[in-house]
Design a protein around this motif. Structure first.
Motif, PDB file in Angstrom:
ATOM      1  N   LEU A  14       3.233   5.747 -16.745  1.00  0.00           N
ATOM      2  CA  LEU A  14       2.718   6.361 -15.523  1.00  0.00           C
ATOM      3  C   LEU A  14       1.227   6.054 -15.398  1.00  0.00           C
ATOM      4  O   LEU A  14       0.458   6.328 -16.317  1.00  0.00           O
ATOM      5  CB  LEU A  14       2.957   7.871 -15.543  1.00  0.00           C
ATOM      6  CG  LEU A  14       4.415   8.258 -15.268  1.00  0.00           C
ATOM      7  CD1 LEU A  14       5.180   8.428 -16.560  1.00  0.00           C
ATOM      8  CD2 LEU A  14       4.479   9.514 -14.457  1.00  0.00           C
ATOM      9  N   HIS A  15       0.848   5.479 -14.253  1.00  0.00           N
ATOM     10  CA  HIS A  15      -0.525   5.035 -14.007  1.00  0.00           C
ATOM     11  C   HIS A  15      -1.090   5.814 -12.818  1.00  0.00           C
ATOM     12  O   HIS A  15      -0.555   5.744 -11.712  1.00  0.00           O
ATOM     13  CB  HIS A  15      -0.552   3.534 -13.738  1.00  0.00           C
ATOM     14  CG  HIS A  15       0.060   2.743 -14.861  1.00  0.00           C
ATOM     15  ND1 HIS A  15      -0.671   2.358 -15.961  1.00  0.00           N
ATOM     16  CD2 HIS A  15       1.333   2.317 -15.069  1.00  0.00           C
ATOM     17  CE1 HIS A  15       0.125   1.696 -16.790  1.00  0.00           C
ATOM     18  NE2 HIS A  15       1.347   1.666 -16.271  1.00  0.00           N
ATOM     19  N   ASP A  16      -2.156   6.546 -13.059  1.00  0.00           N
ATOM     20  CA  ASP A  16      -2.758   7.438 -12.065  1.00  0.00           C
ATOM     21  C   ASP A  16      -3.409   6.639 -10.936  1.00  0.00           C
ATOM     22  O   ASP A  16      -4.281   5.808 -11.178  1.00  0.00           O
ATOM     23  CB  ASP A  16      -3.799   8.322 -12.749  1.00  0.00           C
ATOM     24  CG  ASP A  16      -4.259   9.483 -11.902  1.00  0.00           C
ATOM     25  OD1 ASP A  16      -4.009   9.474 -10.669  1.00  0.00           O
ATOM     26  OD2 ASP A  16      -4.871  10.402 -12.461  1.00  0.00           O
ATOM     27  N   ASP A  59       6.455  12.131 -22.400  1.00  0.00           N
ATOM     28  CA  ASP A  59       7.801  12.684 -22.547  1.00  0.00           C
ATOM     29  C   ASP A  59       8.717  12.214 -21.421  1.00  0.00           C
ATOM     30  O   ASP A  59       9.892  11.896 -21.655  1.00  0.00           O
ATOM     31  CB  ASP A  59       7.761  14.209 -22.576  1.00  0.00           C
ATOM     32  CG  ASP A  59       7.201  14.761 -23.877  1.00  0.00           C
ATOM     33  OD1 ASP A  59       7.044  13.990 -24.847  1.00  0.00           O
ATOM     34  OD2 ASP A  59       6.891  15.967 -23.911  1.00  0.00           O
ATOM     35  N   LEU A  60       8.208  12.168 -20.187  1.00  0.00           N
ATOM     36  CA  LEU A  60       9.010  11.660 -19.072  1.00  0.00           C
ATOM     37  C   LEU A  60       9.423  10.215 -19.311  1.00  0.00           C
ATOM     38  O   LEU A  60      10.582   9.841 -19.105  1.00  0.00           O
ATOM     39  CB  LEU A  60       8.226  11.747 -17.756  1.00  0.00           C
ATOM     40  CG  LEU A  60       8.158  13.111 -17.108  1.00  0.00           C
ATOM     41  CD1 LEU A  60       7.133  13.100 -15.979  1.00  0.00           C
ATOM     42  CD2 LEU A  60       9.518  13.506 -16.572  1.00  0.00           C
ATOM     43  N   LEU A  67      17.635   7.489 -21.110  1.00  0.00           N
ATOM     44  CA  LEU A  67      18.674   7.552 -20.086  1.00  0.00           C
ATOM     45  C   LEU A  67      19.114   6.156 -19.645  1.00  0.00           C
ATOM     46  O   LEU A  67      20.306   5.908 -19.431  1.00  0.00           O
ATOM     47  CB  LEU A  67      18.156   8.339 -18.865  1.00  0.00           C
ATOM     48  CG  LEU A  67      19.123   8.518 -17.708  1.00  0.00           C
ATOM     49  CD1 LEU A  67      20.292   9.400 -18.127  1.00  0.00           C
ATOM     50  CD2 LEU A  67      18.399   9.121 -16.516  1.00  0.00           C
ATOM     51  N   VAL A  68      18.139   5.235 -19.522  1.00  0.00           N
ATOM     52  CA  VAL A  68      18.423   3.875 -19.051  1.00  0.00           C
ATOM     53  C   VAL A  68      17.881   2.893 -20.094  1.00  0.00           C
ATOM     54  O   VAL A  68      16.775   2.374 -19.959  1.00  0.00           O
ATOM     55  CB  VAL A  68      17.777   3.621 -17.665  1.00  0.00           C
ATOM     56  CG1 VAL A  68      18.226   2.269 -17.128  1.00  0.00           C
ATOM     57  CG2 VAL A  68      18.110   4.730 -16.675  1.00  0.00           C
ATOM     58  N   HIS A  88      15.131  -1.756 -12.452  1.00  0.00           N
ATOM     59  CA  HIS A  88      15.718  -1.542 -11.123  1.00  0.00           C
ATOM     60  C   HIS A  88      16.488  -0.221 -11.066  1.00  0.00           C
ATOM     61  O   HIS A  88      16.424   0.503 -10.068  1.00  0.00           O
ATOM     62  CB  HIS A  88      16.631  -2.708 -10.751  1.00  0.00           C
ATOM     63  CG  HIS A  88      15.923  -4.003 -10.582  1.00  0.00           C
ATOM     64  ND1 HIS A  88      14.936  -4.210  -9.639  1.00  0.00           N
ATOM     65  CD2 HIS A  88      16.042  -5.177 -11.248  1.00  0.00           C
ATOM     66  CE1 HIS A  88      14.490  -5.449  -9.725  1.00  0.00           C
ATOM     67  NE2 HIS A  88      15.148  -6.060 -10.704  1.00  0.00           N
ATOM     68  N   ILE A  89      17.215   0.087 -12.126  1.00  0.00           N
ATOM     69  CA  ILE A  89      17.952   1.359 -12.168  1.00  0.00           C
ATOM     70  C   ILE A  89      16.980   2.532 -12.129  1.00  0.00           C
ATOM     71  O   ILE A  89      17.172   3.492 -11.377  1.00  0.00           O
ATOM     72  CB  ILE A  89      18.858   1.425 -13.417  1.00  0.00           C
ATOM     73  CG1 ILE A  89      19.951   0.369 -13.335  1.00  0.00           C
ATOM     74  CG2 ILE A  89      19.456   2.826 -13.567  1.00  0.00           C
ATOM     75  CD1 ILE A  89      20.746   0.193 -14.616  1.00  0.00           C
ATOM     76  N   LYS A  90      15.911   2.465 -12.925  1.00  0.00           N
ATOM     77  CA  LYS A  90      14.911   3.538 -12.946  1.00  0.00           C
ATOM     78  C   LYS A  90      14.276   3.731 -11.579  1.00  0.00           C
ATOM     79  O   LYS A  90      14.061   4.865 -11.137  1.00  0.00           O
ATOM     80  CB  LYS A  90      13.847   3.247 -14.001  1.00  0.00           C
ATOM     81  CG  LYS A  90      14.366   3.320 -15.423  1.00  0.00           C
ATOM     82  CD  LYS A  90      13.316   2.820 -16.397  1.00  0.00           C
ATOM     83  CE  LYS A  90      13.833   2.789 -17.814  1.00  0.00           C
ATOM     84  NZ  LYS A  90      12.820   2.266 -18.749  1.00  0.00           N
TER      85      LYS A  90
END
Length: 135
Positions: A14-16, A59-60, A67-68, A88-90
């Protein structure tokens, strides 16, 4: 008003991009309205998430990777490597467009909220955002 932003991404995670989008809102001069952010890619997404404790973002990322997973034998779209189809699924499971109210000329985010490009590929490079601002 539509502004195109190019943001440099350093790899998966994740990039702010809150600061860049907030600056576009301020430059627009709109005091009350709506800011819609659209990511022009199929292997990344957008999310509004906690901006205080980085462990929430880690954690995310860990959860979505479980999950993928990469290298699932059912994937056939693998030309660009083991993170190709999972990315692509994500992106399909998350969002590529978000709308945020503009209040008093600022993004109406909560105290602990930030806007993030969620990069699902391991490689780094630029990502393009369209920021649409309306009154």
């Amino acid at each position: 008003m539509v502004k195109k932003l190019s943001v440099r991404i350093s790899g998966q995670g994740l990039h702010d991009v809150t600061r860049e989008v907030a600056e576009a809102v301020r430059e627009s001069g709109v005091r009350e309205g709506l800011c819609t952010v659209f990511l022009q890619h199929t292997s990344a997404s957008l999310t509004i998430q906690e901006n205080a404790d980085p462990s929430a973002r880690r954690d995310l990322e860990s959860w979505l990777n479980r999950l993928v997973p990469e290298r699932d034998p059912l994937y056939t779209h693998t030309q660009e490597g083991p993170d190709d189809m999972p990315s692509h699924i994500k992106a399909a499971l998350t969002d590529v467009s978000l709308s945020i109210p503009i209040v008093d000329g600022e993004l109406g985010l909560g105290t602990w909220q930030g806007l993030y490009v969620w990069e699902h590929r391991r490689r780094e490079g630029p990502r393009s955002l369209l920021v649409h601002i309306t009154e």
